[in-house]
Design a protein around this motif. Structure first.
Motif, short mmCIF file in Angstrom:
data_model
loop_
_atom_site.label_atom_id
_atom_site.label_comp_id
_atom_site.label_asym_id
_atom_site.label_seq_id
_atom_site.Cartn_x
_atom_site.Cartn_y
_atom_site.Cartn_z
N ASN A 9 14.45 8.77 27.71
CA ASN A 9 14.34 8.70 29.17
C ASN A 9 13.56 7.49 29.65
OD1 ASN A 9 15.67 11.30 29.39
ND2 ASN A 9 13.72 12.22 28.79
N ALA A 10 13.73 6.37 28.94
CA ALA A 10 13.08 5.12 29.35
C ALA A 10 14.10 4.00 29.28
CB ALA A 10 11.88 4.80 28.45
N TYR A 49 17.00 -2.22 34.88
CA TYR A 49 15.66 -2.44 34.31
C TYR A 49 14.92 -1.14 33.99
CZ TYR A 49 15.55 -7.47 34.57
OH TYR A 49 15.81 -8.79 34.32
N VAL A 50 15.15 -0.09 34.76
CA VAL A 50 14.46 1.17 34.49
C VAL A 50 15.48 2.28 34.29
CG1 VAL A 50 12.46 0.44 35.85
CG2 VAL A 50 14.20 1.89 36.91
N ASP A 51 15.05 3.36 33.66
CA ASP A 51 15.92 4.50 33.42
C ASP A 51 16.36 5.10 34.76
OD1 ASP A 51 16.90 6.45 31.27
OD2 ASP A 51 15.91 7.79 32.70
N ILE A 88 9.41 -1.10 19.34
CA ILE A 88 9.45 -0.07 20.38
C ILE A 88 10.54 -0.43 21.39
CG2 ILE A 88 8.14 1.06 22.23
CD1 ILE A 88 5.58 0.27 20.67
N VAL A 89 11.32 0.58 21.82
CA VAL A 89 12.38 0.33 22.79
C VAL A 89 12.66 1.60 23.58
CG1 VAL A 89 14.25 0.89 21.18
CG2 VAL A 89 14.72 -0.60 23.14
N GLY A 90 13.05 1.42 24.84
CA GLY A 90 13.51 2.54 25.63
C GLY A 90 14.92 2.94 25.20
N GLU A 91 15.15 4.23 25.12
CA GLU A 91 16.45 4.75 24.67
C GLU A 91 17.59 4.20 25.51
OE1 GLU A 91 18.25 9.20 23.76
OE2 GLU A 91 16.96 8.92 25.52
N ASN A 92 17.35 3.99 26.80
CA ASN A 92 18.40 3.55 27.72
C ASN A 92 18.16 2.12 28.23
OD1 ASN A 92 19.72 6.10 27.57
ND2 ASN A 92 18.18 6.94 28.96
#
Length: 239
Positions: A211-212, A129-131, A181-185
């Motif tokens: 880094n998200a 769920y998180v980087d 919008i999206v987290g890279e990871n």
């Protein structure tokens, strides 16, 4: 001369999320919008969720959907596209579940229904769920665990069982400012799927946050707020 009222900004939470997900957006965007986080927990279908939002919403509004909330936003676009002034999609998808993802949901529901203590998004699966760089951030991970435990088993089973529909046609028909919008990871809804989504719906504003992971509103409030602030300022009618 009185200034125009700030737009209503509806922030739709994801699976096992409530207003805590959007804490930093509620405070950080209060000078440019009037944020509102609907309670989606009581409802068993995307249609019920969308109708509950529309019943309480102002006649027109800016709409941002995170993860499951992105599917709710797509349902709102099917029911009442004329009420959406602008749309943001964060860490979500416009596609139906793949057979693999459907099988994963079924297995998770089976495990969650067994009884015992419901751990929500516990530490064991936090890494998806998180980087990786944020796994030792006790404040962040505690906020996530507490939020998901607060909503509980029945909400998880209800929301994880939702039938998700393809939203491409409904979103392509909108003629409003869009941002993806999206987290890279992001391991739940990967960045590659967001690039395809942006192309499919004709959105030229795509932000991939380094880094998200999946929980970008909580992991990366600065970049998320900056993107939403820019989106709220874009001229109406410009995709």
């Amino acid at each position: 001369m009185t200034s125009a009222p700030l737009p209503q900004l509806i922030l739709l939470p994801g699976l096992l999320n409530d207003a805590e997900l959007w804490r930093d957006q509620i405070s950080g965007l209060a000078d440019v919008a009037r944020p509102w986080v609907p309670d989606l927990a009581p409802y068993a279908t995307l249609r019920e969720m969308a109708e509950s939002v529309l019943e309480k919403a102002e006649p027109t509004f800016a709409l941002a959907g995170f993860s499951m909330g992105g599917y709710v936003a797509q349902e709102i676009a099917r029911i009442a596209p004329e009420r959406i002034q602008r749309l943001a999609l964060l860490d979500t998808s416009i596609r139906v579940d793949t057979p693999e993802r459907a099988a994963q949901r079924k297995a998770l529901n089976k495990a969650a229904a067994k009884g015992g203590t419901f751990l929500g998004i516990g530490q064991a699966i936090m890494k998806s769920y998180v980087d990786a760089s944020r796994l030792d951030d006790a404040d962040l991970t505690t906020r996530i665990v507490d939020m998901t435990q607060r909503l509980g088993r029945e909400v998880f089973l209800r929301q994880n069982s939702l039938e998700r529909e393809d939203g491409e046609a409904a979103l392509k028909a909108l003629r409003v400012p869009l941002v993806v919008i999206v987290g890279e990871n992001d391991q739940i809804t990967p960045a590659a799927g967001h690039r395809e989504m942006a192309w499919a719906i004709g959105c030229s504003h795509l932000l991939v946050i380094p880094n998200a992971g999946h929980m970008t509103p909580m992991e990366a409030p600065g970049p998320v707020n900056g993107a939403l602030r820019h989106w709220l300022a874009r001229p109406a009618g410009k995709r």
